[in-house]
Write a protein that holds these residues in place. Structure first.
Motif, mmCIF file in Angstrom:
data_model
loop_
_atom_site.group_PDB
_atom_site.id
_atom_site.type_symbol
_atom_site.label_atom_id
_atom_site.label_comp_id
_atom_site.label_asym_id
_atom_site.label_seq_id
_atom_site.Cartn_x
_atom_site.Cartn_y
_atom_site.Cartn_z
ATOM 1 N N TYR A 3 37.549 20.641 35.623
ATOM 2 C CA TYR A 3 38.508 21.678 35.219
ATOM 3 C C TYR A 3 38.614 22.714 36.328
ATOM 4 O O TYR A 3 37.734 22.824 37.188
ATOM 5 N N LYS A 4 39.711 23.463 36.305
ATOM 6 C CA LYS A 4 39.913 24.535 37.294
ATOM 7 C C LYS A 4 40.665 25.671 36.624
ATOM 8 O O LYS A 4 41.557 25.414 35.808
ATOM 9 N N LEU A 5 40.324 26.883 36.988
ATOM 10 C CA LEU A 5 41.101 28.031 36.527
ATOM 11 C C LEU A 5 42.027 28.431 37.679
ATOM 12 O O LEU A 5 41.551 28.777 38.770
ATOM 13 N N LEU A 6 43.333 28.308 37.456
ATOM 14 C CA LEU A 6 44.303 28.524 38.535
ATOM 15 C C LEU A 6 44.937 29.905 38.410
ATOM 16 O O LEU A 6 45.314 30.329 37.315
ATOM 17 N N ASP A 7 45.063 30.588 39.550
ATOM 18 C CA ASP A 7 45.797 31.862 39.608
ATOM 19 C C ASP A 7 47.259 31.539 39.852
ATOM 20 O O ASP A 7 47.595 30.976 40.896
ATOM 21 N N MET A 8 48.134 31.886 38.943
ATOM 22 C CA MET A 8 49.551 31.571 39.115
ATOM 23 C C MET A 8 50.237 32.668 39.919
ATOM 24 O O MET A 8 49.916 33.847 39.783
ATOM 25 N N LYS A 9 51.186 32.246 40.756
ATOM 26 C CA LYS A 9 51.974 33.228 41.502
ATOM 27 C C LYS A 9 52.893 33.959 40.511
ATOM 28 O O LYS A 9 53.588 33.314 39.711
ATOM 29 N N VAL A 10 52.881 35.271 40.581
ATOM 30 C CA VAL A 10 53.684 36.084 39.659
ATOM 31 C C VAL A 10 54.841 36.725 40.428
ATOM 32 O O VAL A 10 54.624 37.359 41.462
ATOM 33 N N PHE A 11 56.051 36.501 39.942
ATOM 34 C CA PHE A 11 57.222 37.184 40.488
ATOM 35 C C PHE A 11 57.467 38.394 39.590
ATOM 36 O O PHE A 11 57.866 38.233 38.431
ATOM 37 N N GLY A 12 57.186 39.574 40.112
ATOM 38 C CA GLY A 12 57.310 40.763 39.268
ATOM 39 C C GLY A 12 58.162 41.814 39.928
ATOM 40 O O GLY A 12 58.177 41.950 41.148
ATOM 41 N N ASP A 13 58.898 42.524 39.127
ATOM 42 C CA ASP A 13 59.637 43.681 39.616
ATOM 43 C C ASP A 13 59.808 44.634 38.439
ATOM 44 O O ASP A 13 59.140 44.478 37.410
ATOM 45 N N SER A 14 60.692 45.604 38.575
ATOM 46 C CA SER A 14 60.814 46.624 37.533
ATOM 47 C C SER A 14 61.295 46.047 36.199
ATOM 48 O O SER A 14 61.170 46.676 35.154
ATOM 49 N N ARG A 15 61.818 44.792 36.210
ATOM 50 C CA ARG A 15 62.331 44.191 34.975
ATOM 51 C C ARG A 15 61.251 43.489 34.177
ATOM 52 O O ARG A 15 61.457 43.094 33.032
ATOM 53 N N GLY A 16 60.094 43.225 34.830
ATOM 54 C CA GLY A 16 59.045 42.462 34.161
ATOM 55 C C GLY A 16 58.482 41.428 35.106
ATOM 56 O O GLY A 16 58.651 41.517 36.326
#
Ligand code: TYD
Length: 132
Positions: A3-16
């Motif tokens: 198993y692996k715990l993966l860090d997902m890339k987050v696209f974030g801005d002022s909208r969420g």
């Protein structure tokens, strides 16, 4: 431990915030099935099975729970409590889910269609399978 715990890339801005999951890209298999678990209760456990071939990615979209992961030799506990972490579970891993928050929402991506014959639901059978 498969198993692996993966860090997902987050696209974030002022909208969420937004996370994208793509088969054979950041998800390491072809996605054949998606299911989700909701209306959970803290005193109810789930899982208690392994899969002979199935691979899965699990994301806690809301709330939290704990996975106890067991390869037949050791056990490790992983807490899922953020929608930007994805738990990959490969084949032949016994898993139990517990300590759900009320109304936790788990999204699961799976590498195969549902097939009850592919489940190992008895722990002694699981130990026989991994030790053969
Ligand atoms: P179950 O395997 O007990 O869930 P968990 O792994 O969370 O403990 O599944 C609950 C029920 O849902 C069981 O009757 C099988 C059915 N099911 C499907 O029909 N399709 C699916 O994709 C899944 C995951 C379960």
């Amino acid at each position: 431990m498969n198993y692996k715990l993966l860090d997902m890339k987050v696209f974030g801005d002022s909208r969420g915030k937004l996370v994208s999951l793509e088969g054979n890209q950041n998800v390491p298999f072809d996605i054949k099935r998606v299911y989700y678990i909701f209306d959970t209760l803290p005193d109810q456990e789930r899982g208690k099975h392994a899969h002979k071939e199935l691979e899965q990615i699990i994301v806690a979209m809301d709330g939290a729970c704990e996975f106890v992961l067991d390869d037949g030799k050791t056990q490790e506990v992983v807490r899922l409590n953020r929608p930007d972490k994805a738990l990959y579970i490969g084949k032949n891993m016994w898993r139990e889910m517990r300590h759900f928050s009320y109304g936790c929402k788990l999204m699961v991506l799976a590498s195969k269609h549902y097939d009850e014959k592919e489940y190992i639901r008895n722990y002694d059978d699981f130990l026989k399978e991994v030790n053969k």
